[in-house]
Motif scaffolding. Sequence first.
Motif, short mmCIF file in Angstrom:
data_model
loop_
_atom_site.label_atom_id
_atom_site.label_comp_id
_atom_site.label_asym_id
_atom_site.label_seq_id
_atom_site.Cartn_x
_atom_site.Cartn_y
_atom_site.Cartn_z
N LEU A 123 -33.38 25.40 52.81
CA LEU A 123 -33.12 24.46 51.72
C LEU A 123 -33.80 23.12 51.99
CD1 LEU A 123 -31.29 24.47 49.14
CD2 LEU A 123 -29.63 23.17 50.51
N GLY A 124 -33.65 22.62 53.22
CA GLY A 124 -34.12 21.28 53.54
C GLY A 124 -35.63 21.13 53.54
N LEU A 125 -36.35 22.21 53.83
CA LEU A 125 -37.81 22.10 53.87
C LEU A 125 -38.47 22.62 52.59
CD1 LEU A 125 -38.62 22.94 57.61
CD2 LEU A 125 -38.15 20.73 56.55
N SER A 126 -37.67 22.97 51.59
CA SER A 126 -38.23 23.46 50.33
C SER A 126 -38.43 22.36 49.29
CB SER A 126 -37.31 24.52 49.70
OG SER A 126 -37.08 25.56 50.61
N GLY A 127 -37.69 21.30 49.38
CA GLY A 127 -37.68 20.29 48.30
C GLY A 127 -38.79 19.27 48.42
N MET B 41 -41.52 31.86 56.06
CA MET B 41 -41.79 30.69 55.24
C MET B 41 -42.91 29.91 55.91
SD MET B 41 -38.72 28.02 54.48
CE MET B 41 -38.93 26.54 53.53
N ALA B 42 -43.84 29.39 55.09
CA ALA B 42 -44.88 28.51 55.61
C ALA B 42 -44.69 27.15 54.95
CB ALA B 42 -46.26 29.07 55.30
N VAL B 43 -44.54 26.12 55.77
CA VAL B 43 -44.25 24.79 55.22
C VAL B 43 -45.48 23.91 55.37
CG1 VAL B 43 -42.71 22.79 55.33
CG2 VAL B 43 -41.84 25.06 55.94
N GLU B 44 -45.92 23.33 54.24
CA GLU B 44 -47.11 22.47 54.23
C GLU B 44 -46.71 21.01 54.41
OE1 GLU B 44 -50.29 23.42 53.12
OE2 GLU B 44 -49.97 25.38 52.13
N PHE B 45 -47.49 20.30 55.22
CA PHE B 45 -47.30 18.86 55.38
C PHE B 45 -48.58 18.13 55.02
CE2 PHE B 45 -43.98 20.56 58.02
CZ PHE B 45 -42.93 19.67 57.88
N THR C 201 -42.96 12.94 55.67
CA THR C 201 -41.86 12.88 56.64
C THR C 201 -40.79 13.94 56.41
OG1 THR C 201 -40.36 11.37 55.45
CG2 THR C 201 -42.16 10.36 56.74
N ILE C 202 -40.14 14.27 57.50
CA ILE C 202 -38.88 15.01 57.46
C ILE C 202 -37.79 13.98 57.75
CG2 ILE C 202 -37.52 16.90 58.41
CD1 ILE C 202 -40.06 17.99 59.71
N HIS C 203 -36.84 13.87 56.83
CA HIS C 203 -35.73 12.92 57.00
C HIS C 203 -34.68 13.60 57.87
CE1 HIS C 203 -33.01 9.78 56.29
NE2 HIS C 203 -32.70 9.97 55.03
#
Length: 330
Positions: free
Chosen positions: A30-34, A276-280, A285-287
């Motif tokens: 949830l936290g890395l999807s938004g 899941m692959a998370v793009e930055f 930032t990640i809070h």
Amino acid sequence: MQTGGGESRLEIRNYLTSSYAEEIARDVRLGLSGGQKRIPSKYFYDERGSRLFEEICMLPEYYPTRTEMAILQEYAGAIMEPFAGGDLVEMGSGANWKICRLLDAAWQADSRVIRYVPVDVSEAALRTAAVDLLRRYDGLSVLGIVADFTRDLGSIPDNTSKIVSLFGGTLGNFTGPEAESLLGMVAGLMHPGDRFLLGLDMLKERAVLEAAYNDSRGVTAAFNRNILHVVNRELNAGFDPLLFDHVAFFNEDAEQIEMHLAAKQAMTVDIGLLDMAVEFREGETIHTEISRKFSRESAMRLFERAGLAAERWFTDDAGWFSLVELARND
Ligand code: AVJ
């Protein structure tokens, strides 16, 4: 001095409902999807994270722990004096230094019967701390509750008079609505005469606040990055913690310190167990944490909404930290 019988004075009950693995999977997905990425601050505290936090507590810049300890040292007698005996509940127990100040004060004078009831998610930490206390305090009994105190407060015994404590400014990690709901749950456990001892870090100069979360030795930075080590281990993720900068600043409008981890470059991070692959983007930032700072006014508004009333405020001379004694407001 009693030497034996320690075990019979110790009972531990486990009320954990969901497994750590399920929970971190859900929270990180949830936290890395938004839009604004986030990872809840409770995931700082694996073994290494807890050790780093204890190191933070001893840093010259990190004033909250030593200030709260000084307040406890000075006022433990006054805090315990009206308590005729019953349960001393500590939410999120950890190390024993704070509760020992209260127990010392109660043990000096008399023979009140006190049971210590720590509530913590770590059974191992609870057991170690409990065994140490049983050795120190003759006649103390301990009921350890293994539970997440944001959810399972119903597991705390309801039929005894009590002091509930939440030390260390832990409340600051919760948003306004979360804090209100937590305090409301504590109020629901309380009967007339019961007290709730709550630690609050107070508003102060920006420079003092920001230094406390940007220490010169980089311990807070290591603590912040540790959350990525936890996610790597638990979810088979591929974060390189050193590709993230530690960022902590005071948000004056929200009256809170915010901690983030800022990507030093654009990258994609695989989270194996979540498929899941998370793009930055560079700088994204990640809070990871909020740490709210209170005024008496903002605290009183919160207490009021939660059905609590402040009976006594214990503070240091500079007013940097407060221990508030609350009663149920009815
Ligand atoms: C354990 C939540 C009180 O918010 O000051 C310390 C955690 N974070 N340095 C705080 C923390 C960065 C701490 N609390």
